[in-house]
Design a protein around this motif. Structure first.
Motif, PDB file in Angstrom:
ATOM      1  N   SER A 194       1.189  -1.196   0.108  1.00  0.00           N
ATOM      2  CA  SER A 194      -0.001  -0.521  -0.037  1.00  0.00           C
ATOM      3  C   SER A 194       0.938   2.111   0.112  1.00  0.00           C
ATOM      4  CB  SER A 194      -1.534   0.174   1.138  1.00  0.00           C
ATOM      5  OG  SER A 194      -1.340  -1.509   1.649  1.00  0.00           O
ATOM      6  N   LYS A 195       1.653   0.480   0.779  1.00  0.00           N
ATOM      7  CA  LYS A 195       2.600   2.434   0.765  1.00  0.00           C
ATOM      8  C   LYS A 195       4.171   1.641   1.242  1.00  0.00           C
ATOM      9  CE  LYS A 195       0.591   4.836   4.055  1.00  0.00           C
ATOM     10  NZ  LYS A 195       0.675   5.621   5.367  1.00  0.00           N
ATOM     11  N   ILE A 196       5.202   3.186   0.570  1.00  0.00           N
ATOM     12  CA  ILE A 196       6.495   2.162   0.720  1.00  0.00           C
ATOM     13  C   ILE A 196       6.951   3.906   2.143  1.00  0.00           C
ATOM     14  CG2 ILE A 196       7.234   1.397  -0.968  1.00  0.00           C
ATOM     15  CD1 ILE A 196       8.262   3.876  -1.866  1.00  0.00           C
ATOM     16  N   LYS A 197       7.629   3.446   3.046  1.00  0.00           N
ATOM     17  CA  LYS A 197       8.247   4.357   3.856  1.00  0.00           C
ATOM     18  C   LYS A 197       9.631   4.352   3.483  1.00  0.00           C
ATOM     19  CE  LYS A 197       6.757   4.858   7.838  1.00  0.00           C
ATOM     20  NZ  LYS A 197       7.058   4.153   9.606  1.00  0.00           N
ATOM     21  N   ILE A 198      10.076   5.539   3.536  1.00  0.00           N
ATOM     22  CA  ILE A 198      10.978   5.780   2.972  1.00  0.00           C
ATOM     23  C   ILE A 198      12.522   6.223   3.649  1.00  0.00           C
ATOM     24  CG2 ILE A 198      13.004   7.803   1.341  1.00  0.00           C
ATOM     25  CD1 ILE A 198      10.512   8.419   0.063  1.00  0.00           C
ATOM     26  N   ALA A 223       7.268   4.889  -6.481  1.00  0.00           N
ATOM     27  CA  ALA A 223       5.851   4.430  -6.144  1.00  0.00           C
ATOM     28  C   ALA A 223       4.554   4.767  -6.414  1.00  0.00           C
ATOM     29  CB  ALA A 223       5.767   5.024  -4.878  1.00  0.00           C
ATOM     30  N   ARG A 224       4.813   5.929  -6.958  1.00  0.00           N
ATOM     31  CA  ARG A 224       3.544   6.554  -7.445  1.00  0.00           C
ATOM     32  C   ARG A 224       3.143   5.655  -8.503  1.00  0.00           C
ATOM     33  NH1 ARG A 224       4.693  11.152  -9.970  1.00  0.00           N
ATOM     34  NH2 ARG A 224       5.125  12.350  -8.150  1.00  0.00           N
ATOM     35  N   ASP A 225       3.943   5.982  -9.015  1.00  0.00           N
ATOM     36  CA  ASP A 225       3.721   5.370 -10.998  1.00  0.00           C
ATOM     37  C   ASP A 225       3.022   3.920 -10.796  1.00  0.00           C
ATOM     38  OD1 ASP A 225       4.475   7.103 -12.159  1.00  0.00           O
ATOM     39  OD2 ASP A 225       6.492   6.788 -13.168  1.00  0.00           O
ATOM     40  N   LEU A 226       3.535   2.619  -9.477  1.00  0.00           N
ATOM     41  CA  LEU A 226       2.799   1.654  -8.998  1.00  0.00           C
ATOM     42  C   LEU A 226       1.736   1.698  -8.231  1.00  0.00           C
ATOM     43  CD1 LEU A 226       6.151  -0.114  -8.045  1.00  0.00           C
ATOM     44  CD2 LEU A 226       5.241  -0.627 -10.056  1.00  0.00           C
ATOM     45  N   GLY A 248       6.465  15.146  -4.159  1.00  0.00           N
ATOM     46  CA  GLY A 248       5.715  15.319  -4.204  1.00  0.00           C
ATOM     47  C   GLY A 248       5.793  13.597  -3.195  1.00  0.00           C
ATOM     48  N   CYS A 249       6.016  13.424  -2.276  1.00  0.00           N
ATOM     49  CA  CYS A 249       5.920  12.694  -1.026  1.00  0.00           C
ATOM     50  C   CYS A 249       4.534  12.928  -0.391  1.00  0.00           C
ATOM     51  CB  CYS A 249       7.020  12.586  -0.132  1.00  0.00           C
ATOM     52  SG  CYS A 249       6.574  11.262   0.868  1.00  0.00           S
ATOM     53  N   ALA A 250       3.756  11.958   0.154  1.00  0.00           N
ATOM     54  CA  ALA A 250       2.663  11.763   0.794  1.00  0.00           C
ATOM     55  C   ALA A 250       2.353  12.563   1.858  1.00  0.00           C
ATOM     56  CB  ALA A 250       1.553  11.145   0.136  1.00  0.00           C
ATOM     57  N   GLU A 251       3.310  11.417   2.767  1.00  0.00           N
ATOM     58  CA  GLU A 251       3.397  11.627   4.660  1.00  0.00           C
ATOM     59  C   GLU A 251       4.407  11.659   4.716  1.00  0.00           C
ATOM     60  OE1 GLU A 251       0.528   9.305   6.627  1.00  0.00           O
ATOM     61  OE2 GLU A 251       0.035   8.275   4.607  1.00  0.00           O
ATOM     62  N   GLY A 252       4.422  12.181   6.054  1.00  0.00           N
ATOM     63  CA  GLY A 252       6.208  12.539   6.764  1.00  0.00           C
ATOM     64  C   GLY A 252       5.550  12.282   7.945  1.00  0.00           C
ATOM     65  N   GLN A 253       6.931  11.469   9.061  1.00  0.00           N
ATOM     66  CA  GLN A 253       6.567  11.224  10.252  1.00  0.00           C
ATOM     67  C   GLN A 253       8.013  11.958  10.610  1.00  0.00           C
ATOM     68  OE1 GLN A 253       6.151   7.119  10.515  1.00  0.00           O
ATOM     69  NE2 GLN A 253       6.726   6.910  12.485  1.00  0.00           N
ATOM     70  N   GLY A 254       7.385  12.119  11.890  1.00  0.00           N
ATOM     71  CA  GLY A 254       9.354  12.452  12.414  1.00  0.00           C
ATOM     72  C   GLY A 254       9.115  13.613  13.773  1.00  0.00           C
ATOM     73  N   TYR A 255       9.923  13.685  14.046  1.00  0.00           N
ATOM     74  CA  TYR A 255      10.509  15.340  15.220  1.00  0.00           C
ATOM     75  C   TYR A 255      10.107  16.020  15.275  1.00  0.00           C
ATOM     76  CZ  TYR A 255      13.220  11.783  17.212  1.00  0.00           C
ATOM     77  OH  TYR A 255      14.079   9.820  18.152  1.00  0.00           O
ATOM     78  N   LEU A 256      10.304  16.500  13.710  1.00  0.00           N
ATOM     79  CA  LEU A 256       9.426  18.000  13.848  1.00  0.00           C
ATOM     80  C   LEU A 256       7.704  17.976  13.937  1.00  0.00           C
ATOM     81  CD1 LEU A 256       9.477  21.117  12.432  1.00  0.00           C
ATOM     82  CD2 LEU A 256       8.868  19.556   9.767  1.00  0.00           C
ATOM     83  N   PHE A 257       7.064  17.106  13.686  1.00  0.00           N
ATOM     84  CA  PHE A 257       5.482  16.821  13.849  1.00  0.00           C
ATOM     85  C   PHE A 257       5.412  16.052  15.352  1.00  0.00           C
ATOM     86  CE2 PHE A 257       6.472  15.808   9.354  1.00  0.00           C
ATOM     87  CZ  PHE A 257       6.206  16.341   8.503  1.00  0.00           C
TER      88      PHE A 257
END
Ligand code: C2E
Ligand code: MG
Ligand code: MG
Ligand code: MG
Length: 280
Positions: A194-198, A223-226, A248-257
């Motif tokens: 469903s998703k890849i986590k960079i 990822a988008r093309d797939l 164009g990365c859809a989502e993010g996770q990290g100390y900033l948030f």
């Protein structure tokens, strides 16, 4: 001379190995009781939509509330839990806890749960996942399972079948730590994640390393093309956020948030939406 050198090396390392073995034995024994004593807890780190910075879900991250050592991070005990097989019971507990917590949230956010490769090679994983969903009442679409790319998991037909069964049941499956492991590209061809986590390692250098930027750009486009979503791990600076958004990365996770927080803090954060999530 070669012999003497060999012996020398052997003796030099012996005491340290002894210590290591003793430390591991103690940790092993401690770990065994920890589950019964209820010493594990889940912390949750927000995952945000990069365009709006609104929370889309949380990743469940296990911690060990050790009576003497305090809060122990997973890097210090997951490897031992994996080697001893304890990860199977611990993993089942994590699944059940995460699903129950998420089912009680005041907003239907997604919950992401890490699965150990060892859980995959042990029969009973689909049953553990089904039981966690059923008992909690969490809709399957709100559960995302993260599998790490760091081992060759989907070379194996049985593992592939399990993953397909999850997807067929409406459960999301994310490829964790993308870019650090084996055969990234063949993985993406072999299974419709469903998703890849960079991986964080690419995100941290995105501002100073053209190579990192190029890799993240390529991964996002691929990822988008797939037809897969992308989430970037370890976003710590506004500049990283800006660049990932532009790529164009859809989502993010990290100390900033937000850092991983105790489960008890999640409902308040969800109810505070649509305010921006700020670093805590
Ligand atoms: P992961 O799945 O890649 O999880 C992301 C890790 O990056 C977490 O570390 C998180 O706290 C950390 N992190 C998040 N944002 C940032 C950031 O902005 N900067 C930095 N420097 N770090 C950030 P944590 O909680 O120590 O977990 C480490 C690893 O332990 C996880 O990596 C995962 O592989 C494993 N793990 C955690 N919980 C579980 C679990 O319940 N089951 C299994 N099998 N593995 C788990
Ligand atoms: Mg993860
Ligand atoms: Mg990760
Ligand atoms: Mg990672």
């Amino acid at each position: 001379r070669a012999k003497a050198g060999h012996r020398g090396t052997f003796h030099a390392f012996e005491p340290r190995m002894d210590e290591e073995v003793r430390g591991r034995r103690a940790l092993e024994q401690d770990l065994r009781g920890a589950l019964e004593r209820g010493e594990f807890e889940l912390h949750y780190q927000p995952q945000v939509d990069l365009a709006t910075e609104l929370v889309s879900g949380f990743e469940a991250l296990v911690r060990w509330r050790h009576p003497v050592r305090g809060l122990v991070e997973p890097g210090a005990f997951i490897p031992v839990a994996e080697e001893t097989g304890l990860i199977v019971r611990l993993g089942a507990w994590v699944l059940a806890r995460a699903c129950a917590d998420a089912a009680a949230w005041p907003v239907p956010a997604r919950v992401a749960v890490n699965l150990s490769p060892v859980q995959f090679i042990t029969p009973g994983l689909p049953e553990a996942v089904a039981a966690a969903l059923e008992r909690s009442g969490l809709p399957p679409g709100r559960l995302e399972l993260e599998i790490t790319e760091s081992v060759r998991l989907i070379d194996n037909d049985t593992n592939l079948l399990v993953l397909h069964a999850f997807r067929d049941a409406g459960i999301q499956v994310a490829l964790d730590d993308f870019g650090t492991g084996f055969a990234s590209l063949s993985y993406l061809r072999a299974f419709p994640f469903s998703k890849i986590k960079i991986d964080r390692s690419f995100v941290s250098d995105i501002g100073r390393d053209e190579g990192c930027l190029a890799i993240v750009r390529a991964a996002t486009r691929l990822a988008r093309d797939l037809g897969m979503d992308t989430i970037a791990e370890g976003i710590e600076t506004p500049l990283q956020l800006l660049q990932l958004r532009q790529l164009g990365c859809a989502e993010g996770q990290g100390y900033l948030f937000g850092r991983p927080m105790p489960g008890a803090d999640v409902p308040a954060l969800l109810l505070a939406e649509p305010r921006r999530v700020v670093a805590g």
